[in-house]
Structures are given as structure tokens and as C-alpha cells.
Design a protein around this motif. Structure first.
Motif, mmCIF file in Angstrom:
data_model
loop_
_atom_site.group_PDB
_atom_site.id
_atom_site.type_symbol
_atom_site.label_atom_id
_atom_site.label_comp_id
_atom_site.label_asym_id
_atom_site.label_seq_id
_atom_site.Cartn_x
_atom_site.Cartn_y
_atom_site.Cartn_z
ATOM 1 N N PHE A 21 4.968 7.490 -7.913
ATOM 2 C CA PHE A 21 6.171 7.658 -7.570
ATOM 3 C C PHE A 21 7.114 7.890 -8.675
ATOM 4 N N ARG A 68 9.238 10.474 -3.248
ATOM 5 C CA ARG A 68 9.481 9.330 -3.239
ATOM 6 C C ARG A 68 10.557 9.045 -1.908
ATOM 7 N N SER A 79 8.095 -0.494 -2.019
ATOM 8 C CA SER A 79 9.070 0.384 -2.716
ATOM 9 C C SER A 79 10.463 -0.214 -2.471
#
Length: 203
Positions: free
Chosen positions: A99, A106, A169
Motif C-alpha cells: 500500500f 489503501r 493499517s
């Protein structure tokens, strides 16, 4: 240009426009009319390939999920001699590497996982199944090399790591928000993984 090439070009034009809009404005604030007008796409062509906004959005999510799956599958470590901790660390790093220069992907990935439209949750979960299966298989292999503390089963640990992979993330974005270089982000990943796996207090 052959008919097949024309079809691929038209579909690619629509998908690229949709990736731009959904990543910039999210599902709720994106609509077909706006995409068609902004990118000079006729409604006839749009509805020839996609039934509507939901269909188009899910196709974008599928493209992101499929690309991530292929990347993880092709680049995951397969070394019997590597330390299990390093193996887990490298697996999480792969996501950030994927990403790193894919801001559109993303944004769509994180919205689909963390803030999915209620009516699309089931469809999104179906699209995630290959990645979830890959995660479970990989973590199961790694955990077979670890000695877990008392009270923690392999199944518990596997579910824990799989759950973390979905929200990693977001955790990292808070933890490493001041980092602007890949090296700095990777150091933050190492620190975060260390705390997630080994904890932060002596017991």
C-alpha cells in the motif's frame, strides 16, 4: 482495435475513474452521475458494464483485494530456518509495502474493512475470504514453530493474529503518523508488532 480491446479499454476507463472517486470521497459521497460527467463517460456505457453504484464499488473492492492477495501470496516468506517472530513481522511489512504507493487502493481497502456500507457487508466479506484463508494458513504454519504461554491455544493465537491483520493499517497510522519515510514506518511496525505479540508489561 478489436472488439475485445475496445471492451477492455472502456471498462478500464470506468474502473480507473471509480477508483479515483471512491478513494477520494468514499462510498456515500460518490455517485454514478458525477463519475460519468467528470470523466466524460456515457451513462449507456456505464450501465452496459455495471448495474449501478453498488456493483461498481464492489468491483473496485474486488480489484484491491485480489491485488493484495496476489502480492502477499507471491512474496510471503517460506523459510524453515527463519525466526517465527521475524516471519510474522515480515508478513505485516508486506501489507505496508503493497500500500506504500497505492493511496487509492489503501483508502478503498480501509473503508471496506472499517466502515463498510451496511447493505454491502456480506458481499465485502465474501471478497475478503481468499485473503482471510491465506492469513489463517500462514499464521497456522508460523504458530507451529512457537511455544505459546500457558492458557493460549494455537487456535486463539491464530484468531488473534488474523484479527490484527484486518486492523493493522489503522493501528499503524496512529502509531507512525509522524513518519514520512519507509524506513521509519518499518521501525514503527517492528515496535508495534513487538508490543502486540509480547505485550508491554512484565507479568
Amino acid at each position: 482495435m478489436t472488439q475485445k480491446e475496445r471492451i477492455e479499454k472502456s471498462r478500464s476507463l470506468i474502473i480507473n475513474a471509480a477508483l479515483n472517486e471512491f478513494s477520494a470521497f468514499g462510498y456515500k459521497d460518490t455517485n454514478i452521475e458525477k463519475i460519468c460527467k467528470k470523466y466524460d463517460i456515457s451513462k449507456g456505457m456505464m450501465y452496459h458494464y455495471f448495474r449501478g453504484k453498488d456493483d461498481l464499488y464492489l468491483e473496485c473492492v474486488k480489484i484491491v483485494m485480489d491485488s493484495l492477495y496476489r502480492y502477499l501470496d507471491e512474496n510471503k516468506l517460506n523459510d524453515e530456518n527463519i525466526d517465527p517472530y521475524d516471519e510474522i513481522l515480515e508478513f505485516y511489512k508486506l501489507r505496508e509495502k503493497f500500500f506504500q504507493n497505492k493511496m487509492r487502493e489503501r483508502a478503498i481497502f480501509e473503508e471496506a474493512l472499517l466502515h463498510p456500507e451496511e447493505s454491502l457487508k456480506e458481499s465485502i466479506d465474501d471478497l475478503r475470504k481468499p485473503i482471510k484463508k491465506l492469513n489463517r494458513t500462514y499464521f497456522k504454519t508460523v504458530l507451529s514453530k512457537l511455544e505459546l504461554r500457558e492458557g493460549v491455544s494455537k487456535d486463539m493465537a491464530e484468531r488473534y493474529l488474523s484479527t490484527l491483520s484486518s486492523s493493522f493499517s489503522t493501528l499503524l497510522s496512529y502509531y507512525a503518523e509522524k513518519e514520512d519515510k519507509l524506513e521509519g514506518v518499518f521501525h514503527s511496525i517492528e515496535d508495534l508488532i513487538s508490543m502486540l505479540i509480547f505485550g508491554m508489561a512484565n507479568t
